[in-house]
Write an enzyme that holds these catalytic residues in place. Structure first.
Site, PDB file in Angstrom:
ATOM      1  N   GLU A  45       0.843  -1.192   0.000  1.00 47.42           N
ATOM      2  CA  GLU A  45       0.000   0.000   0.000  1.00 47.42           C
ATOM      3  C   GLU A  45       0.887   1.254   0.000  1.00 47.42           C
ATOM      4  O   GLU A  45       1.946   1.285   0.617  1.00 47.42           O
ATOM      5  CB  GLU A  45      -0.880  -0.021   1.254  1.00 47.42           C
ATOM      6  CG  GLU A  45      -1.786   1.185   1.422  1.00 47.42           C
ATOM      7  CD  GLU A  45      -2.531   1.167   2.757  1.00 47.42           C
ATOM      8  OE1 GLU A  45      -3.565   1.837   2.850  1.00 47.42           O
ATOM      9  OE2 GLU A  45      -2.065   0.483   3.696  1.00 47.42           O
ATOM     10  N   LYS A 117      -9.866   1.127  -1.394  1.00 50.06           N
ATOM     11  CA  LYS A 117      -9.971   0.705   0.008  1.00 50.06           C
ATOM     12  C   LYS A 117     -11.354   1.026   0.567  1.00 50.06           C
ATOM     13  O   LYS A 117     -11.777   2.176   0.594  1.00 50.06           O
ATOM     14  CB  LYS A 117      -8.880   1.405   0.818  1.00 50.06           C
ATOM     15  CG  LYS A 117      -8.678   0.856   2.219  1.00 50.06           C
ATOM     16  CD  LYS A 117      -7.449   1.529   2.832  1.00 50.06           C
ATOM     17  CE  LYS A 117      -7.077   0.956   4.191  1.00 50.06           C
ATOM     18  NZ  LYS A 117      -5.839   1.610   4.708  1.00 50.06           N
ATOM     19  N   CYS A 151      -4.877  -3.309   3.484  1.00 52.28           N
ATOM     20  CA  CYS A 151      -4.513  -3.079   4.886  1.00 52.28           C
ATOM     21  C   CYS A 151      -5.666  -3.309   5.870  1.00 52.28           C
ATOM     22  O   CYS A 151      -6.014  -4.444   6.159  1.00 52.28           O
ATOM     23  CB  CYS A 151      -3.917  -1.683   5.031  1.00 52.28           C
ATOM     24  SG  CYS A 151      -2.917  -1.439   6.523  1.00 52.28           S
TER      25      CYS A 151
END
Length: 273
Positions: A45, A117, A151
Site C-alpha cells: 500500500e 480501500k 490493509c
C-alpha cells in the site's frame, strides 16, 4: 500449472516518489531474475509515498490522476517484463473525490482491474481525504479469480466472504500494517484463508514513517491456513508458488458454502440486534 508470486516488501521513503520509483524498479528487476520467474508481482500500500495522518491533512499535495507517475511507471514495468503487477495502492483523484486505490495491470501494461480501500482507518483520519471504496469485483484472469483488500480491510471478514461467494480463489492484499501488531496481521490473514477456502497473498512494507514503524511479514497462505512463504521485518522479495486446483479440491472436501445458513443470519449480519 502453478502461479508464481513475488511480494516486494519495501522500505518506503516518505513522500519521495523519485527514490521510491527507482528503488521499486530495481526490486522488480531483481524479482524477475528469480527461479521460477514470477507471474505476478505485488507491491505494498502507498508504495510511492508512504502513509501518515499528517499527509492525509495535506492530501491535495500528493494526490495523482490515474495516468499520473505512480501508475504509469508500474504499467511500463509490467509491459517491459511481461509480468502481472498489483500496483500496491496510490491516492487517486476521480470525478467524485479521492480514493486509496490499487490497480491490477496485465502483461501488456494494461489496467484490467482496480479496487479502492473500503474500510478507511478513521483513528488516523484516513476517512478525511478519501472516499470509501464500494467495489467488490472478482477478476477472472490467468492468475485465477482474484479479489483485493488494502490493509485495514483484513479486519473485516464480510468483504472476503463476498469474494469467496463470488468464486474468488486468490485474495491479494496490499498493506502498510504497523508494529506492534504483527500477530494480528498473521492471524487475520490465516483466518481469511481458512474461513473462505482460498489462497491469500499479502504484501506489507517495512521501515518507518512519521506515524511509526512497520512489521513486514509479507506472506503467502494456502486454503488450509498453511504458510507457503513469509518474510521477516527486513526489506526483501518474498516468493512462493500456488496451485489453484487445490481450492476446488478443498471446497469439495469440506462443503462449508453449502452448509451456510444465510436465512438465519438476517439482521445479525448487518450488525442489528
Amino acid at each position: 500449472m502453478g502461479i508464481h508470486l513475488a511480494l516486494l516488501q519495501t522500505d518506503i521513503k516518505f513522500c519521495d516518489f523519485e527514490y521510491n520509483a527507482a528503488h521499486v524498479k530495481k526490486m522488480i528487476a531483481d524479482a524477475m531474475e528469480k527461479v521460477p520467474r514470477p507471474d505476478v508481482i505485488v507491491l505494498p500500500e502507498d508504495w510511492s509515498s508512504g502513509f501518515s495522518d499528517e499527509m492525509f491533512r495535506h492530501m491535495e499535495e500528493h494526490i495523482e490522476q490515474i495516468d499520473g507517475p505512480s501508475v504509469t511507471v508500474m504499467r511500463e514495468c509490467a509491459k517491459q517484463y511481461s509480468v502481472w503487477i498489483v500496483a500496491g495502492s496510490v491516492g487517486i483523484r476521480s470525478e467524485d473525490g479521492m480514493r486509496n486505490t490499487t490497480f491490477l495491470i496485465n502483461r501488456e501494461g494494461e489496467i484490467v482491474g482496480d479496487y479502492s480501500k473500503m474500510h478507511l482507518y478513521s483513528d488516523m483520519d484516513e476517512d478525511v481525504p478519501y472516499l470509501h471504496g464500494t467495489k467488490t469485483e472478482v477478476y477472472d484472469t490467468e492468475l485465477g479469480r482474484v479479489g483485493f483488500m488494502i490493509c485495514y480491510d483484513i479486519r473485516f471478514c464480510e468483504l472476503s466472504r463476498i469474494y469467496a461467494l463470488r468464486g474468488a480463489e486468490l485474495l491479494i492484499v496490499t498493506s502498510n500494517f504497523p508494529n506492534p501488531r504483527v500477530s494480528h496481521w498473521r492471524m487475520l490473514l490465516i483466518a481469511r484463508a481458512i474461513e473462505n477456502q482460498m489462497f491469500v497473498a499479502a504484501c506489507n512494507r517495512v521501515g518507518e514513517s512519521p506515524m511509526g514503524t512497520y512489521c513486514g511479514h509479507s506472506i503467502i497462505i494456502d486454503p488450509w491456513g498453511n504458510v507457503i512463504a513469509e518474510g521477516n521485518d527486513e526489506e526483501g522479495i518474498i516468493t512462493g508458488s500456488i496451485e489453484l486446483s487445490e481450492v476446488k479440491e478443498i471446497r469439495e472436501m469440506i462443503h462449508m458454502f453449502r452448509d451456510r445458513r444465510p436465512e438465519s443470519y438476517g439482521d445479525l449480519a448487518a450488525g442489528k440486534r
